[in-house]
Write an enzyme that holds these catalytic residues in place. Sequence first.
Site, PDB file in Angstrom:
ATOM      1  N   TRP A   1       0.832  -1.206   0.000  1.00 45.53           N
ATOM      2  CA  TRP A   1       0.000   0.000   0.000  1.00 45.53           C
ATOM      3  C   TRP A   1       0.861   1.249   0.000  1.00 45.53           C
ATOM      4  CZ3 TRP A   1      -3.998  -1.932  -1.880  1.00 45.53           C
ATOM      5  CH2 TRP A   1      -4.431  -3.208  -1.487  1.00 45.53           C
TER       6      TRP A   1
ATOM      7  N   ASP B   1      -1.358   6.650   6.491  1.00 47.45           N
ATOM      8  CA  ASP B   1      -2.411   5.708   6.152  1.00 47.45           C
ATOM      9  C   ASP B   1      -2.535   4.757   7.334  1.00 47.45           C
ATOM     10  OD1 ASP B   1      -3.997   3.648   5.280  1.00 47.45           O
ATOM     11  OD2 ASP B   1      -2.829   3.196   3.479  1.00 47.45           O
TER      12      ASP B   1
ATOM     13  N   LYS C   1     -11.572  -2.333   8.619  1.00 41.76           N
ATOM     14  CA  LYS C   1     -10.799  -3.194   9.522  1.00 41.76           C
ATOM     15  C   LYS C   1     -11.329  -2.997  10.944  1.00 41.76           C
ATOM     16  CE  LYS C   1      -7.814  -3.271   5.955  1.00 41.76           C
ATOM     17  NZ  LYS C   1      -7.226  -4.335   5.173  1.00 41.76           N
TER      18      LYS C   1
END
Lengths: 355, 355
Positions: free
Chosen positions: B99, B165, B189
């Site tokens: 990511w 992030d 999540k």
Amino acid sequence: MKKHNFYAGPSILSQYTIKNTADAVINFADMGLSLLEISHRSKEFQAVMDEAQQLVKELLEVPEGYSVLFLGGGASLQFCMIPFNLLKKKAAYLDTGTWAHNAIKEARIFGDVDVVGSSEADGYTYIPKFEVPDDVDYFHYTSNNTIYGTEMRYDPDVKVPMVADMSSDIFSRPVDVAKYDAIYAGAQKNLAPAGVTIIIVKDEALGHVDRVIPTMLDYRTHVKKGSMFNTPPVLPIFSALQTLRLYKEMGGVKVLEKLDLDKAGKLYEAIDSSRMFTGTVTNPADRSIMNVCFVMKPEYKELEPEFIKFAGERGIVGIKGHRSVGGFRASLYNALPMESVDALVEAMADFQKKH
Amino acid sequence: MKKHNFYAGPSILSQYTIKNTADAVINFADMGLSLLEISHRSKEFQAVMDEAQQLVKELLEVPEGYSVLFLGGGASLQFCMIPFNLLKKKAAYLDTGTWAHNAIKEARIFGDVDVVGSSEADGYTYIPKFEVPDDVDYFHYTSNNTIYGTEMRYDPDVKVPMVADMSSDIFSRPVDVAKYDAIYAGAQKNLAPAGVTIIIVKDEALGHVDRVIPTMLDYRTHVKKGSMFNTPPVLPIFSALQTLRLYKEMGGVKVLEKLDLDKAGKLYEAIDSSRMFTGTVTNPADRSIMNVCFVMKPEYKELEPEFIKFAGERGIVGIKGHRSVGGFRASLYNALPMESVDALVEAMADFQKKH
């Protein structure tokens, strides 16, 4: 008390979609897990995505060479994604309302925009006449203007590929998809809860612009990955599938169109034959069958808030007009039953008797 | 059979969140309407949005001058929105996994990117050492690397504003928000179903770039409208609110951190003391408490598929490692109970006894 849901969006969904979604939130596909907590890479969710894409193709008779995407971010994000991907030099846009206007604003960031018609000066009360030049990359229009209650219930005949925002009337009529490079629609009217946008895009139309497109804004990213490049909005897609299954079961978009025409016909008739109410769209041919906008005639104008209250006492909700039009807006999306139209028509009649 | 949900995301949510969401899909806020079909402009949903924003501020002790947004499109969309809004000339990025790598790729479209550290050559098995120069607009890092099981469980000390992030570990520790220009996190999540991303952005950091930003990609658009510029993903935000309420009720992020440390501690201990299993992260200090990655030692390697089956028979799901690491990944997000960790540890012990 039973509610009659006339909200403009997010708006009424079928009990079939609601019930199946509620059940899946408890236990999805007999996995013993909630739809809220399953991997989008599970074979069970992949099956949802595949079937949803397939049913969109089936219901709208999408020809070969098109991809169906289910993306997050809302139709408003498409206002920039469309020109990012498709606007090489110049595009033609039709200005029929707030959303069309917003789409034009974004397109201007990317190239020349030829506004081929606008009814802005007249409060967007009709669909303007327009002619599309041959030298533009595409012609963009908004098929239904939720706020103003106008609709283009046909695929225009132009010599360039078209792009349409069908957010508020997709699945209310057959569409000749072959005429379009792209069709997009926020799902929260005729399909699913808020959070997902359908895009039907012609594969061959992509990859012809010079600019660098950020990965997530590039349709090719999502086409290549079957709309699963990143985690998609799982629940809205599941709900969309329920609605699509129901539409197929009911007989497809021609059947839906007939039902929608009947509902809108009945309400417009009640408005037109009333001494108290009047429609806001000046050209009857442009009237939307999804969003019926009407007001009280000048001599009754001050009764508008009272009617909203009166109707509310009968379970009729969501009929307050958008602030830029005022009066009333009754949204008659696919899931709204005729029974609700009858309730509204009856409320109008009873209210008139009182005054 | 009770399922132990170790999926990496979308992933386990509390029964509180699931139950309340299922109830609201049937009847939201006693409106007699489904959460799926109510207007985002209703006062009932506005209250949801307001409370959700307020609780994020409360739980993370967000200082004055920051806005909390709930946007669609996924954290991957933030990879371009961050540089669109914040990258003037040059930014520093730390490359700690897939990511982070994707975020770097997008930032390069907008300016110079100084990759101040990378563990790519070593399969991202640790957090690389790094030094951030003073002349960059911001320093971007990924606090938890879901695929590789590494985590930076602290707010780095650098001389420039930071952007992080925190998709897979937000709400697992207190954060010194004042050090950041922006924090973003896909909600699927530790918070909500897929379809919404939280962004905590410093208002003063916005408006300093020269480029034209498309409306929907401009954080100022959403700040100005309280995250209601366009129709937001209603249901994921409602679910997020349920989780946030639960977190507050439980005592806040410090309590969650303690629980998470206990769960991860127990599983890492089982791995470290095992003759069969071994962790994949090479520096123990970099081990994630959210995603525990482990494999079988070479001499047992061929038993990996058998263990997944063995565990599956006990209701343990989602432990297959990402294809780029292999082996196993047990995600221990906030909603996962200790009981599920115990079940996994027991399965590991029993499997070892068998072989």
